[in-house]
Write an enzyme that holds these catalytic residues in place. Structure first.
Site, PDB file in Angstrom:
ATOM      1  N   GLU B  57      24.985  -7.747  21.810  1.00 30.13           N
ATOM      2  CA  GLU B  57      26.417  -8.058  21.856  1.00 30.13           C
ATOM      3  C   GLU B  57      26.985  -8.380  20.477  1.00 30.13           C
ATOM      4  OE1 GLU B  57      24.206  -9.178  24.021  1.00 30.13           O
ATOM      5  OE2 GLU B  57      24.906  -8.488  25.986  1.00 30.13           O
ATOM      6  N   GLN B  79      28.965  -6.250  29.178  1.00 30.28           N
ATOM      7  CA  GLN B  79      28.644  -5.885  30.561  1.00 30.28           C
ATOM      8  C   GLN B  79      29.141  -6.953  31.545  1.00 30.28           C
ATOM      9  OE1 GLN B  79      24.436  -4.721  31.825  1.00 30.28           O
ATOM     10  NE2 GLN B  79      25.603  -2.834  31.625  1.00 30.28           N
ATOM     11  N   PHE B  80      28.999  -8.182  31.172  1.00 32.53           N
ATOM     12  CA  PHE B  80      29.606  -9.313  31.891  1.00 32.53           C
ATOM     13  C   PHE B  80      30.217 -10.229  30.838  1.00 32.53           C
ATOM     14  CE2 PHE B  80      26.728  -7.715  35.027  1.00 32.53           C
ATOM     15  CZ  PHE B  80      27.264  -8.062  36.268  1.00 32.53           C
ATOM     16  N   ALA B  81      31.349 -10.833  31.173  1.00 32.58           N
ATOM     17  CA  ALA B  81      32.009 -11.744  30.233  1.00 32.58           C
ATOM     18  C   ALA B  81      31.029 -12.790  29.719  1.00 32.58           C
ATOM     19  CB  ALA B  81      33.189 -12.435  30.917  1.00 32.58           C
ATOM     20  N   ASP B  82      30.149 -13.236  30.601  1.00 32.30           N
ATOM     21  CA  ASP B  82      29.178 -14.281  30.257  1.00 32.30           C
ATOM     22  C   ASP B  82      28.369 -13.933  29.005  1.00 32.30           C
ATOM     23  OD1 ASP B  82      29.729 -13.677  33.045  1.00 32.30           O
ATOM     24  OD2 ASP B  82      28.619 -15.497  33.539  1.00 32.30           O
ATOM     25  N   PHE B  83      28.039 -12.628  28.855  1.00 37.87           N
ATOM     26  CA  PHE B  83      27.178 -12.222  27.736  1.00 37.87           C
ATOM     27  C   PHE B  83      27.947 -12.175  26.414  1.00 37.87           C
ATOM     28  CE2 PHE B  83      24.948  -9.570  31.201  1.00 37.87           C
ATOM     29  CZ  PHE B  83      24.330 -10.710  31.694  1.00 37.87           C
ATOM     30  N   HIS B 124      26.704 -14.521  35.664  1.00 38.40           N
ATOM     31  CA  HIS B 124      27.460 -13.285  35.906  1.00 38.40           C
ATOM     32  C   HIS B 124      28.800 -13.598  36.552  1.00 38.40           C
ATOM     33  CE1 HIS B 124      23.304 -11.897  35.517  1.00 38.40           C
ATOM     34  NE2 HIS B 124      23.781 -10.699  35.227  1.00 38.40           N
TER      35      HIS B 124
END
Lengths: 340, 320
Positions: B57, B79-83, B124
């Site tokens: 990222e 891929q997910f906001a979390d990452f 996620h």
């Protein structure tokens, strides 16, 4: 010494011409002279914030700068004054940024080594180590999208910076994309005060090239001829489509991390060892020994560098400082989307 | 009918079609079409411009910064906001400081598939808008409708500054519209999602729909609740919020993100300091609970605000 991930079929690198050696030496000299002036100004309280010198790293840095061309991309790090100048950064950009002139490229919004002109291919480093590796890679992706061929992107980092996630992510990405990226690691033996033994466990950082699938090169960072030869080769390999190049130089930082730091932690044995030699002094000895210039000529170059620096400082002292009343205080380029 | 997710895909297709500077970079976005299929078939339609990235990222965002400096308009998908926390440094310290430091714009669009869905769990499900809005130098979008998902993503690509585009995963398939919009509200303007006179609910993203459901429920009880959809949380449309509170005298700020600080706190703070005399009752906030987002639907359904808890909070505020 070359550690190819793929067979390097070229003949051994050619030695630098006397002309290139002298040109590079003069960039080193100008950088050293300018940095000594800035350090003096710092000691007399004329500089706000830190001062970070490239003393001992000029041969490596300048050798990269002279091999880059207009149109290439360069993201220098904190000890790359010589390389910046060789690539085309003006002395005034350097002096103005350290002295906080409103006329400098950073306008007092950022200082010291955090400066650049991205539109001219000179990226402005952020302090977070490793961050510039993927950034230069992305700039090279852009060149590819635009169909621009034959350019190189280069960035520099220290032994400590190789431990960051960004360094790893960036070099891996560049390798996957097979970008013309040159990453120059100045292993100056210490990351601030932390020695190599507490930084990494491989016997030589250049071994990592194999793991990334890129070509690796070792260079004696104290030896200008070796720097010119190895950097010239690495830049040429990148430019001619052989993917990222990892250059690892051995040298010693001949200053503190910044001028606030007396570097008492540096092992005295290292200072006396070959790695602790002063690249500028060695280059000068070489010039005189080979009679590429007369002593009087070298002396005149010193004087010229000195007066160039004094003139730049004198003119910068007359320039306006940042004025909070005239500052826009807007972080976005789209005026109506700024708050407040 | 077109879904919120399809609108995001269509906006990217249009951006790629209309502007040769646009490319898409992210994990699995190429041939595979993205973890949520937001880039479905785009790699085939636009060869060489929709590229798979390594799981990096920091480097994905960092490379976008470099490309933007060279005149490109990258759209990057986390891929997910979390990452995006792995790329946080490049967003807040590099992209967001670029124009201020160097007078060089940094037009990157970072797509963050955001918010909770049943079973997604702590890593996620996050809503990151407050984190990015906190830093100077960003625009943070939180579209709540299919139309906004489409038009605001096109706006994001056109804006010369870093845009954090928080698209809500819960809305991906749930939300449908008849057609893509032909015109759009300007960036930075909030939308009156439902007019009312008794209470203003100020919210954004998926919570707009929970708030509208709560307003419908309260309407049956005789209350007319106004719902303001912020659309962008940065810049925050304080004027529209104050105008709404001027009509109703009561404010409930609702968000799915964690409760400490954040968008709802900012809304309440602005109304308290700029519109205190408009208030007939103390303003309230409703957010998720102050724990990581839970995995099991039984817990998740209680962790985040819902129409039921919003209506309950509203009733208490209406009785003051």
């Amino acid at each position: 010494m070359v550690h190819p991930a793929e067979a390097d079929t070229r003949p051994a690198h050619s030695p630098a011409s006397p002309k290139l050696f002298l040109e590079t030496y003069r960039w080193m000299l100008l950088a050293r002279t300018a940095e000594e002036k800035i350090a003096n100004l710092y000691r007399s309280g004329k500089i706000v914030g830190g001062v970070f010198l490239g003393k001992g790293q000029e041969a490596l840095s300048a050798s990269l700068g002279v091999h880059l061309k207009p149109g290439d991309i360069f993201a220098p790090l904190i000890r790359d004054q010589a390389g910046r100048m060789a690539f085309g950064e003006s002395l005034l950009d350097y002096i103005r940024t350290y002295m906080g002139s409103r006329l400098g490229p950073m306008q007092g919004r950022d200082g010291n080594i955090h400066r650049g002109r991205p539109r001219e291919g000179m990226l402005a480093m952020i302090s977070h180590l490793g961050a510039m590796v993927p950034t230069v890679a992305g700039a090279l992706m852009a060149r590819r999208f635009k169909g621009i061929k034959g350019c190189v992107g280069a960035t520099c980092i220290g032994d400590g910076g190789t431990s960051t996630g960004a360094f790893h992510e960036g070099l891996n990405l560049a390798a996957v994309e097979r970008l013309p990226l040159v990453v120059v690691v100045a292993n100056n033996q210490y990351a601030y005060s932390t020695p190599n033994s507490r930084q990494f466990a491989c016997s030589d950082l250049v071994q990592r090239a194999v793991g990334y699938g890129v070509e690796g090169h070792s260079v004696d960072g104290t030896d200008l001829a070796d720097c010119l030869s190895v950097l010239g080769h690495a830049v040429e390999r990148a430019r001619s489509g052989h993917g990222p190049q990892l250059v690892v130089a051995s040298l010693l930082r001949l200053a503190g991390h910044g001028e606030h730091d007396d570097a008492h932690y540096i092992d005295p044995q290292l200072r006396k060892a070959a790695v602790g030699r002063d690249c500028l002094r060695l280059a000068e000895d070489e010039i005189l020994k080979r009679q590429w210039a007369a002593p009087a000529e070298v002396e005149a170059w010193h004087t010229a560098a000195q007066s160039q620096v004094e003139d730049a400082v004198a003119s910068t002292l007359r320039e306006p400082l940042p004025d909070p009343g005239e500052e826009t205080w807007q972080a976005l380029s789209t005026p109506h989307l700024n708050e407040g | 009918m077109i879904t919120y997710l399809e609108a995001i895909r269509e906006a990217q297709a249009r951006a790629l079609r209309d502007d040769p500077r646009v490319y898409i970079y992210g994990q699995d976005v190429g041939q595979f079409g993205g973890a949520f299929k937001a880039t479905k078939n785009l790699a085939e339609e636009f060869p060489g411009r929709v590229l798979d990235a390594p799981i990096s990222e920091d480097a994905i965002i960092g490379s976008a910064v470099g490309a933007a400096l060279e005149g490109m308009r990258p759209i990057v998908e986390m891929q997910f906001a979390d990452f995006s926390t792995v790329g946080l440094n490049q967003i807040v310290n590099h992209a967001a400081t670029m124009f201020w430091r160097t007078q060089t714009p940094c037009p990157i669009t970072v797509r963050l598939p955001s918010g909770g869905t049943a079973g997604a769990g702590p890593f996620h499900s996050q809503s990151m808008e407050a984190l990015y809005a906190h830093y100077p130098g960003t625009v943070v979008m939180t579209p709540a409708t299919v139309e906004d998902a489409y038009s605001m993503l096109l706006d994001a690509v056109a804006i010369d500054d870093p845009v954090i585009f928080c698209e809500h995963k819960y809305l991906y398939y749930h939300l449908k519209a008849e057609a893509l919009p032909s015109e759009a509200m300007p960036v930075g303007k909030a939308r009156l999602a439902r007019p009312g006179r008794d209470l203003s609910i100020v919210t954004y993203s998926a919570m707009v729909h929970e708030a509208l459901a709560a307003a419908a429920e309260l309407s049956a009880e005789g209350w007319e609740v106004e719902v303001v959809d912020l659309r962008t949380v940065k810049p925050l449309d304080t004027d529209t919020i104050l105008a709404s509170v001027a009509r109703t005298g009561r404010l409930l700020a609702v968000g799915e993100a964690f409760p400490w600080g954040g968008v709802t706190a900012e809304v309440v703070a602005r109304v308290a300091s700029e519109g205190f005399d408009l208030l007939d009752a103390p303003p309230r906030r409703l957010n998720s609970k102050d724990t990581p987002v839970p995995y099991h639907p039984n817990l998740w359904g209680t962790h985040r605000p819902t129409a039921r808890t919003i209506a309950s909070e509203a009733r208490q505020l209406l009785r003051v």
